[in-house]
Design an enzyme around this catalytic site. Structure first.
Site, PDB file in Angstrom:
ATOM      1  N   ASP A 139       0.924  -1.212  -0.044  1.00 21.07           N
ATOM      2  CA  ASP A 139      -0.108   0.089  -0.167  1.00 21.07           C
ATOM      3  C   ASP A 139       0.873   1.423  -0.099  1.00 21.07           C
ATOM      4  OD1 ASP A 139      -2.258   1.589   0.304  1.00 21.07           O
ATOM      5  OD2 ASP A 139      -2.053   1.594   2.699  1.00 21.07           O
ATOM      6  N   ASP A 160      -0.350   5.185   0.785  1.00 24.77           N
ATOM      7  CA  ASP A 160      -0.520   6.197   1.985  1.00 24.77           C
ATOM      8  C   ASP A 160      -0.646   5.531   3.154  1.00 24.77           C
ATOM      9  OD1 ASP A 160      -1.312   8.530   0.453  1.00 24.77           O
ATOM     10  OD2 ASP A 160      -2.830   7.521  -0.514  1.00 24.77           O
TER      11      ASP A 160
HETATM   12 MG   LIG Z   1      -3.083   2.983   3.331  1.00 21.37          MG
END
Ligand SMILES: [Mg+2]
Length: 274
Positions: A13, A15
């Site tokens: 992932d 962010d």
């Molecule tokens: Mg995230």
């Protein structure tokens, strides 16, 4: 043995894991570079559709992480594909979201209806953007009341940022779902669509699991993310090992309270090398 040694493939992932807003999470760039140098297959997966994959690849390269845009799968790409399917041949879309999401929807062949013309759209696509307003909400409701399909990039309520979370796509989608009484089909995590696309990308690379005889291939792939409800729950549903990092949205207390908990919990990406 480092945690990363347990895996041949990693879905990572962005962010809250690689960066917070514009600030890199300390140690993330060095860790990713070391994992790539060690031959790990990495595909980046994000629910954030604000930028096209090429822009995320550029940001990663600026941090010293060599990655091609094809190795980045965004909820925007997946939602655009779902929207294109829902709109059908010659169909139209009303998009609540950033311009890059609108471009992805148009690339599927759907025509874009802007402003009040969006009331006639065949599909409404929702994603977080800072220009969201009452006019967009009203247009979306009119289109949905008229039978349009509803697609969104995620249900994530917030977005991790330096200095505290910002409202995310889920906050805006809640307004659209409440106003219309409809439930969106979700392109991003934790739903299966994004994981299927990311695992396809992994399979197209040189991905070869070392211990295929010993355990199912999925267990040699880890989903690494900062949000239990999307990254961890989605990764588990896809049959993958799960690693929660505490540099973003979820806390250690939330990880311990989760049922079932993530397979592994680390402070940040550098924990993969320990
Ligand atoms: Mg995230």
């Amino acid at each position: 043995m480092a945690l990363a040694d347990q895996f041949d493939g990693l879905l990572v992932d962005l962010d809250g894991v690689v960066w917070l807003g514009r600030e890199p999470v300390p140690g993330s760039a060095e860790t990713l570079a070391a994992l790539l140098a060690a031959g790990k297959e990495i595909v980046f997966v994000t629910n954030n559709p604000a930028r096209p994959p090429a822009r995320y690849a550029e940001r990663l390269r600026e941090m010293g992480v060599e990655v091609v845009p094809e190795r980045i799968v965004t909820a925007g790409m997946v939602a655009a594909r779902l929207a294109g399917d829902a709109a059908g041949r010659g169909g139209s879309a009303f998009v609540i979201g950033e311009s890059s999401l609108k471009e992805m929807v148009v690339a599927t062949g759907a025509s874009l209806l802007e402003g009040e013309a969006g009331r006639e759209a065949d599909v409404v696509v929702v994603s977080g953007h800072r220009g969201f307003d009452y006019g967009e909400l009203l247009t979306a409701k009119r289109a949905l009341d008229g039978g349009a399909a509803l697609v969104a990039t995620s249900h994530d309520p917030t977005m991790p940022m330096p200095g505290g979370e910002w409202p995310g796509t889920g906050s805006i989608l809640a307004a659209v779902e409440t106003a219309s009484g409809r439930t969106a089909e979700i392109g991003g995590k934790p739903e299966r669509h994004l994981f299927e696309m990311a695992l396809d990308v992994l399979a197209r690379g040189s991905f070869r699991t070392k211990d295929v005889e010993k355990e199912p291939r999925e267990r040699r792939v880890a989903m690494i993310g900062d949000r239990i409800a999307s990254d961890i729950d989605g990764g588990r549903a896809a049959g993958l090992a799960t690693v929660l990092v505490l540099s973003g949205s979820s806390s250690r207390a939330q990880a311990e309270a989760a049922e079932p908990p993530p397979d592994h919990v680390i402070e940040n990406l550098a924990g993969l090398l320990r």
